[in-house]
Write a protein that holds these residues in place. Structure first.
Motif, PDB file in Angstrom:
ATOM      1  N   GLU A 240       9.751   2.699 -10.900  1.00 39.31           N
ATOM      2  CA  GLU A 240       8.365   2.240 -10.723  1.00 39.31           C
ATOM      3  C   GLU A 240       8.283   0.732 -10.453  1.00 39.31           C
ATOM      4  O   GLU A 240       7.514   0.282  -9.611  1.00 39.31           O
ATOM      5  CB  GLU A 240       7.562   2.598 -11.982  1.00 39.31           C
ATOM      6  CG  GLU A 240       6.096   2.314 -11.873  1.00 39.31           C
ATOM      7  CD  GLU A 240       5.386   2.491 -13.219  1.00 39.31           C
ATOM      8  OE1 GLU A 240       4.471   3.296 -13.274  1.00 39.31           O
ATOM      9  OE2 GLU A 240       5.776   1.817 -14.209  1.00 39.31           O
ATOM     10  N   ALA A 241       9.101  -0.035 -11.167  1.00 40.55           N
ATOM     11  CA  ALA A 241       9.056  -1.497 -10.991  1.00 40.55           C
ATOM     12  C   ALA A 241       9.389  -1.883  -9.559  1.00 40.55           C
ATOM     13  O   ALA A 241       8.812  -2.831  -9.008  1.00 40.55           O
ATOM     14  CB  ALA A 241      10.025  -2.174 -11.962  1.00 40.55           C
TER      15      ALA A 241
ATOM     16  N   LEU B  74       6.386  -0.897  -7.271  1.00 36.24           N
ATOM     17  CA  LEU B  74       5.300  -1.883  -7.374  1.00 36.24           C
ATOM     18  C   LEU B  74       5.679  -3.184  -6.675  1.00 36.24           C
ATOM     19  O   LEU B  74       4.839  -3.857  -6.082  1.00 36.24           O
ATOM     20  CB  LEU B  74       4.948  -2.123  -8.844  1.00 36.24           C
ATOM     21  CG  LEU B  74       4.359  -0.876  -9.545  1.00 36.24           C
ATOM     22  CD1 LEU B  74       4.112  -1.163 -11.023  1.00 36.24           C
ATOM     23  CD2 LEU B  74       3.077  -0.408  -8.863  1.00 36.24           C
TER      24      LEU B  74
ATOM     25  N   ALA C 123       4.946  -2.982  -3.081  1.00 34.47           N
ATOM     26  CA  ALA C 123       3.521  -3.058  -2.744  1.00 34.47           C
ATOM     27  C   ALA C 123       2.967  -4.473  -2.830  1.00 34.47           C
ATOM     28  O   ALA C 123       1.792  -4.698  -2.567  1.00 34.47           O
ATOM     29  CB  ALA C 123       2.724  -2.137  -3.664  1.00 34.47           C
ATOM     30  N   LYS C 124       3.814  -5.430  -3.215  1.00 39.07           N
ATOM     31  CA  LYS C 124       3.316  -6.823  -3.238  1.00 39.07           C
ATOM     32  C   LYS C 124       3.117  -7.309  -1.815  1.00 39.07           C
ATOM     33  O   LYS C 124       3.911  -7.009  -0.924  1.00 39.07           O
ATOM     34  CB  LYS C 124       4.332  -7.728  -3.945  1.00 39.07           C
ATOM     35  CG  LYS C 124       4.299  -7.584  -5.446  1.00 39.07           C
ATOM     36  CD  LYS C 124       5.175  -8.639  -6.084  1.00 39.07           C
ATOM     37  CE  LYS C 124       5.290  -8.369  -7.572  1.00 39.07           C
ATOM     38  NZ  LYS C 124       6.383  -9.145  -8.177  1.00 39.07           N
TER      39      LYS C 124
ATOM     40  N   LEU D  42      -0.301   0.068  -0.645  1.00 35.78           N
ATOM     41  CA  LEU D  42      -0.220   1.198  -1.569  1.00 35.78           C
ATOM     42  C   LEU D  42       0.637   2.323  -0.980  1.00 35.78           C
ATOM     43  O   LEU D  42       1.355   3.010  -1.712  1.00 35.78           O
ATOM     44  CB  LEU D  42      -1.626   1.688  -1.919  1.00 35.78           C
ATOM     45  CG  LEU D  42      -2.469   0.665  -2.699  1.00 35.78           C
ATOM     46  CD1 LEU D  42      -3.879   1.199  -2.935  1.00 35.78           C
ATOM     47  CD2 LEU D  42      -1.815   0.293  -4.036  1.00 35.78           C
TER      48      LEU D  42
ATOM     49  N   ALA E  66       4.194   1.698  -1.667  1.00 35.81           N
ATOM     50  CA  ALA E  66       4.590   1.925  -3.059  1.00 35.81           C
ATOM     51  C   ALA E  66       4.724   3.399  -3.405  1.00 35.81           C
ATOM     52  O   ALA E  66       5.063   3.744  -4.530  1.00 35.81           O
ATOM     53  CB  ALA E  66       3.584   1.259  -3.994  1.00 35.81           C
TER      54      ALA E  66
END
Lengths: 384, 384
Positions: free
Chosen positions: B17-18, B21, B24-25, A21, A24
């Motif tokens: 944002e994409a 995210l 954060a994978k 997190l 991100a």
């Protein structure tokens, strides 16, 4: 299953949710007070992790880049160095030395065996002219799961007096006691995707006062990897080049986790998981590639006589979403490697061992009593 | 406000944002089919972005590391090179050349002015012995907001015939038309936190067939930055060293976004935002540091006669959570720089200009009619 991957390879290692997190989070500018304040905390915590008051510098490189920086900043063309080679990574540091025109003398041991410290002792003792400028050692040899006797080799380096000791601690730092100041380790290099519990992308190098003295006259060319630039910037809580901001925010998170767990607990956890993994493999009658006395706390390499290691790995992935590492070079398909490094809990070891029992059974391996591997691991984990 | 930061600096730039995210994978192993498949797609898309069939290689370094790799892989000690220097980054490539023992000849222009292509033409034309091995150019000079005339300088390099052209395209690639094959650019280096729309941590280098010929005999030492290793691995959709997996997953996402937007739209967007920003500054009677004809599509540098630039930046941050860049070296506190690079929409320019009007008013600047800046930007953005 989608999204269910469990990494039990020696890097990338599992990353805690808090660090994912943090990754991100939208990047902030790296020339801001907010970043500098974080950088200051990260640097302090890196020193804590290295058990040192030396500079610990952070570079935007892989572990290989960090070790290369640790070599080339302190030497000049033609300098004589001793490099220990008992696996894929030792081999790589020989190549780095040769690529930079150093006079490389190699101390080898068979893959799967530790380096013999007395060989270093003999060569260093014979060097009365003090021509040997550095000794390069891979502490935990990831390719074979062997840990080399750093303390003994280091004592020979200290007796020599002139040579620097340069340590590839990529899979030992944050897993094993690498006491930089206590041992007087001059240069210690490591990488983020290991004990640090974040994804790959950052390399770290700690540098002693003696190494900085050597830096002053070292002539190998460098710019991006010039540690002097990093030292100057780090002292001001900044970086010479644009840093990978998101990874540093994640590192800030995991270093906090590590401090809360404590160094002794971290080292004990890796030791316990190594012991449980090895006990389980023995109970399954699978030969261990490294000897007990010199087994890496980060990775266990397992031989598979009469079987194909890659079939085991493939089925572990397919049936249980557990990623194991394979053998490299001549060990391809001959061994598999279980990573127990970084964000790995005792529960993960139990999962892995019991899943392996299923896979071995499905592949027709009959040389074990079902449950024996798990029972051996359970015994190690049962503390009362 | 917390969490409301808008980056309008030349890097890190805003991240969609994409991509956040994707960062954060949980990392996957880099020696897997899944990673190779992604790596193959990323490499194809990098070639699309570079408009080339040349190799485009990806390294775990900052933009500086990428440019350094682009220089040291193709040259030998003592080689004569020409370096353009009209700002902080041009200056840096001179330092890199000198650090590696190259024979560096510098073509300078005042900060804020473009390099004069005819100066390159004269020196190259006089080199009848073809001793000049490379010409190094910063395309978009981030420190001043000037774009250099790459096409004209390149035509002189092509007339010379022997020298390679090495382009720092760190803040032009993905913002401006850098047509690698059409121009025959030998080496083009860039970085992830710019037009690529992801955080810092990855560098890119495209390499022509002619440059690979030079690589064969180039003698500067290298290992981590040895592009031959990256070429060999990239051909097999893998990497020579552990790559920053999470950043590559994010890059995979943003390259897809860029393909959907299309190169022409991307270039037009940057051009339009540059024009709107410049029109607004003119309407506010703030002098532009770079001339109109040679204004970078990525960044606008603004002079502030009688004011302190850092006070403007500080208030922009405090009141509106907009981060602007300051001046570097002798330009500290003399200019501020507005980044309009990467994931920036026309709306962001309107926000920035109108916020700036408030800040100028609060700081007592009286040389503008309130609303004039926004009106000028609105006019540029009004297409019918």
């Amino acid at each position: 299953m989608e999204n269910k991957l469990m990494l039990m390879i020696p890097g990338p290692t599992p990353v805690p949710e808090a660090a994912l997190l943090a990754l991100a989070k939208h990047p902030i500018g790296h020339r801001t007070g907010e970043f500098s304040s974080m950088m200051g905390e990260v640097t302090e915590n890196l020193k804590w992790l290295h058990q040192t008051t030396n500079d610990v510098l952070m570079l935007n490189v892989s572990g290989t880049g960090a070790v290369e920086a640790g070599i080339i900043n302190f030497l000049s063309p033609g300098d004589r160095i001793l490099v220990g080679n008992n696996g894929k990574f030792g081999e790589r540091w020989v190549e780095v030395g040769e690529a930079f025109g150093l006079n490389v003398e190699v101390v080898t041991a068979e893959w799967g065996k530790p380096l013999d410290p007395s060989k270093f002792g003999e060569i260093l003792a014979a060097d009365s002219k003090k021509e040997i400028k550095a000794v390069v050692i891979t502490h935990s040899e990831t390719s074979t799961g062997v840990i080399n006797d750093l303390a003994a080799i280091n004592s020979h380096v200290k007796a020599h007096g002139e040579a620097l000791i340069i340590v590839d601690a990529v899979t030992s730092l944050g897993a094993y006691n690498v006491a930089v100041d206590e041992l007087g380790l001059d240069i210690v290099a490591s990488g983020s995707q290991k004990g640090y519990m974040i994804p790959p992308g950052l390399g770290f190098v700690s540098v002693s006062a003696k190494a900085w003295e050597a830096y002053k006259t070292a002539k190998l060319p460098k710019f991006y990897l010039d540690l002097g630039k990093y030292r100057k910037s780090t002292a001001k809580n900044t970086t010479p080049f644009t840093p990978p901001v998101n990874l540093i925010v994640a590192l800030h998170t995991t270093l906090g986790m590590m401090k809360r767990e404590g160094l002794e607990s971290i080292f004990a956890r890796h030791e316990r998981q190594k012991n449980a993994t090895r006990a389980a493999m023995k109970a399954l009658n699978l030969p261990l590639f490294a000897p007990d006395e010199w087994a890496s706390p980060a990775i266990t390499a397992v031989s598979v006589p009469g079987m194909e290691a890659d079939k085991i790995r493939s089925l572990m992935k397919k049936r249980f979403d557990i990623a194991l590492a394979g053998g490299q070079d001549h060990l391809t398909n001959k061994i598999f490697r279980i990573g127990h490094l970084g964000f790995v809990s005792d529960r993960d070891i139990l999962s892995c061992v019991s899943a392996l029992e299923v896979v071995l059974g499905e592949l027709g391996y009959e040389n074990f009593i079902p449950g024996a591997g798990v029972a051996a691991a359970v015994k190690v984990f049962t503390t009362i």
